[in-house]
Design an enzyme around this catalytic site. Structure first.
Site, PDB file in Angstrom:
ATOM      1  N   ARG A 121       0.809  -1.229   0.000  1.00 15.44           N
ATOM      2  CA  ARG A 121       0.000   0.000   0.000  1.00 15.44           C
ATOM      3  C   ARG A 121       0.843   1.281   0.000  1.00 15.44           C
ATOM      4  NH1 ARG A 121      -3.196  -3.237   3.643  1.00 15.44           N
ATOM      5  NH2 ARG A 121      -5.089  -3.939   2.591  1.00 15.44           N
ATOM      6  N   LYS A 143       3.194  11.129 -11.501  1.00 17.62           N
ATOM      7  CA  LYS A 143       2.379  10.220 -12.313  1.00 17.62           C
ATOM      8  C   LYS A 143       3.120   8.904 -12.466  1.00 17.62           C
ATOM      9  CE  LYS A 143      -0.533  13.096 -15.274  1.00 17.62           C
ATOM     10  NZ  LYS A 143      -0.873  13.426 -16.684  1.00 17.62           N
ATOM     11  N   GLU A 185       9.595  17.448 -25.274  1.00 18.01           N
ATOM     12  CA  GLU A 185       8.921  17.850 -24.036  1.00 18.01           C
ATOM     13  C   GLU A 185       9.429  19.207 -23.547  1.00 18.01           C
ATOM     14  OE1 GLU A 185       6.394  16.571 -22.569  1.00 18.01           O
ATOM     15  OE2 GLU A 185       6.277  14.451 -23.140  1.00 18.01           O
ATOM     16  N   LYS A 226       7.334  22.638 -14.736  1.00 17.28           N
ATOM     17  CA  LYS A 226       6.451  21.529 -14.389  1.00 17.28           C
ATOM     18  C   LYS A 226       6.131  21.522 -12.894  1.00 17.28           C
ATOM     19  CE  LYS A 226       5.284  16.754 -15.032  1.00 17.28           C
ATOM     20  NZ  LYS A 226       5.566  15.460 -15.717  1.00 17.28           N
ATOM     21  N   GLU A 236      -4.408  16.688 -11.584  1.00 14.01           N
ATOM     22  CA  GLU A 236      -4.921  16.956 -12.915  1.00 14.01           C
ATOM     23  C   GLU A 236      -6.435  17.157 -12.943  1.00 14.01           C
ATOM     24  OE1 GLU A 236      -4.557  14.794 -17.166  1.00 14.01           O
ATOM     25  OE2 GLU A 236      -2.698  14.848 -16.031  1.00 14.01           O
ATOM     26  N   ARG A 240      -3.337  21.389 -14.648  1.00 14.20           N
ATOM     27  CA  ARG A 240      -2.243  20.458 -14.970  1.00 14.20           C
ATOM     28  C   ARG A 240      -2.429  19.813 -16.339  1.00 14.20           C
ATOM     29  NH1 ARG A 240       0.759  15.841 -11.195  1.00 14.20           N
ATOM     30  NH2 ARG A 240       1.918  14.903 -12.896  1.00 14.20           N
ATOM     31  N   ASN A 244      -0.511  18.120 -21.115  1.00 14.37           N
ATOM     32  CA  ASN A 244      -0.862  17.110 -22.113  1.00 14.37           C
ATOM     33  C   ASN A 244      -0.866  17.668 -23.531  1.00 14.37           C
ATOM     34  OD1 ASN A 244      -1.325  15.073 -20.143  1.00 14.37           O
ATOM     35  ND2 ASN A 244      -3.344  15.937 -19.724  1.00 14.37           N
ATOM     36  N   HIS A 247      -0.212  15.451 -26.474  1.00 17.61           N
ATOM     37  CA  HIS A 247      -0.179  14.061 -26.021  1.00 17.61           C
ATOM     38  C   HIS A 247      -1.394  13.242 -26.437  1.00 17.61           C
ATOM     39  CE1 HIS A 247       3.205  15.527 -23.789  1.00 17.61           C
ATOM     40  NE2 HIS A 247       3.415  14.369 -23.214  1.00 17.61           N
ATOM     41  N   HIS A 251      -0.172  10.027 -27.976  1.00 16.52           N
ATOM     42  CA  HIS A 251      -0.447   8.732 -27.360  1.00 16.52           C
ATOM     43  C   HIS A 251      -1.202   7.819 -28.309  1.00 16.52           C
ATOM     44  CE1 HIS A 251      -0.019  10.106 -22.866  1.00 16.52           C
ATOM     45  NE2 HIS A 251       1.135   9.961 -23.484  1.00 16.52           N
ATOM     46  N   HIS A 264       8.781   8.217 -27.477  1.00 13.09           N
ATOM     47  CA  HIS A 264       7.643   8.990 -26.950  1.00 13.09           C
ATOM     48  C   HIS A 264       7.712  10.445 -27.404  1.00 13.09           C
ATOM     49  CE1 HIS A 264       4.590  10.542 -24.254  1.00 13.09           C
ATOM     50  NE2 HIS A 264       5.479  11.349 -23.701  1.00 13.09           N
TER      51      HIS A 264
END
Length: 363
Positions: A121, A143, A185, A226, A236, A240, A244, A247, A251, A264
């Protein structure tokens, strides 16, 4: 070495940025109150280059260290390899206060972070990113996750590291293609938040590509931008999402090509160029803004159109992939559109409601 603090209350942590500071990771972890067993998750490529330095640093700081390797490649950021990591953590009898060190690029950082978020956990973890892309993006902000065959990063959690250590000297062993992919990026940060930084990149991209004096500045500024965005919106829920930019398209391209055709950053470059063209066609930005974005990406030798790759892609396949975007809500996707360099806005659209043919903006 410079410290950039990311302020998130009890989840706050430092980002250490400098040159030749990899050997400090063990001592810095010890100063954070960590001790006992530690697992270093890496891949064979990075492990061969920097594994011994990292493990020696941890050993000298008093940690009992175990190394866990996963193969190198986006396709291995999967539930299958996550299960392998769990097996090893259990085999080594890692406890709740036993830290995980992510030594590698974005794939290693994402899967190691998710393992840390879910094993017992939640256990402490440390980000030690070794690519430009991971130093300026995936190692900052918490993330974590793995991919699913239906889409990228569909399974994951927000889980902040205890610290991040960025040694820009390790980037010297990267290939030119990886440096260029990382710069995608970096360019994004200028587009979404800092027109002056974008102008700096237009003037100094060649020096950065050669890992010159501007590199350390680029990494610091990118991490700072960032960090400030994440502080405003950790999970997000709002602002935030500007991170993206490019992206959603990127993606989708990665998903349809099974994560094997492009880096990427290369996919994101295609996505950012597409988002800029779409913004122009919707009347949100001027032609000059669109051309500056495409121009800088092209100068860095990043792809800006699907025609730059040889993989057979259809607009239909990309539409289906975008419909599975993890950011979709109510059947609509929050697209990040550009108004000016340094200024972006959101536009909610369903893929079926697109006012523009996908092939028109991607090719």
């Amino acid at each position: 070495m410079e410290t950039i603090n990311i302020n998130l209350g009890e989840r706050s942590y430092p980002i250490y940025v400098g040159r030749n500071n990899l050997d400090m990771v063990g001592e810095l972890m010890k100063k954070k109150g960590l001790n006992g067993k530690a697992a270093c998750i890496t891949n064979p490529t990075v492990g061969k280059l920097y594994g011994n330095r990292a493990l020696d640093s941890l050993g000298k700081a008093g940690f009992e260290v175990f190394r866990i390797d996963i193969p190198d490649g986006e396709e291995y950021k999967s539930l299958e390899w996550l299960s392998h990591i769990y097996d090893k953590l259990i085999e080594y009898k890692m406890e709740r206060q036993s830290p995980i060190v992510a030594l590698g690029g974005g794939v290693v950082g994402d899967i190691a972070g998710f393992a840390a978020a879910t094993y017992l956990r939640g256990v402490p973890y440390i980000q030690v990113p070794t690519t430009l892309l991971s130093q300026v993006d995936s190692s900052v902000g918490g993330k974590t996750g793995v991919n699913h065959p239906k889409g990228k990063n569909l399974i994951g959690a927000f889980y902040q590291p205890m610290m991040a250590l960025l040694d820009v000297d390790v980037l010297k062993t990267l290939g030119e293609r990886d440096i260029k992919a990382g710069l995608a990026e970096v360019i994004k940060y200028g587009i979404i938040r800092d027109a002056g930084f974008f102008s700096f990149l237009e003037e100094n991209y060649a020096d950065v590509l050669k890992l010159g004096d501007g590199l350390l500045h680029v990494v610091k500024v990118s991490c700072g931008i960032k960090a400030r965005v994440v502080e405003e919106d950790e999970r997000e829920a709002g602002i935030r999402s500007i991170l993206n930019f490019g992206h959603t398209f990127g993606h989708a391209v990665e998903t349809v090509t099974d994560y094997k055709e492009l880096r990427h950053g290369e996919a994101v470059a295609i996505g950012m160029a597409a988002a800029a063209r779409m913004s122009f066609k919707l009347g949100l930005c001027s032609k000059d803004v669109c051309e500056r974005i495409e121009g800088l990406l092209a100068k860095v030798d990043l792809p800006i159109k699907l025609s730059a790759i040889r993989y057979p892609l259809s607009a239909h396949d990309l539409s289906k992939a975008m419909e599975m975007d993890k950011k979709a809500a109510g059947g609509k996707i929050k697209f990040v559109m550009v108004e000016d360099i340094g200024k972006v806005i959101f536009k909610q659209m369903g893929v079926a409601d697109f006012p523009i043919d996908l092939s028109e903006i991607l090719n």
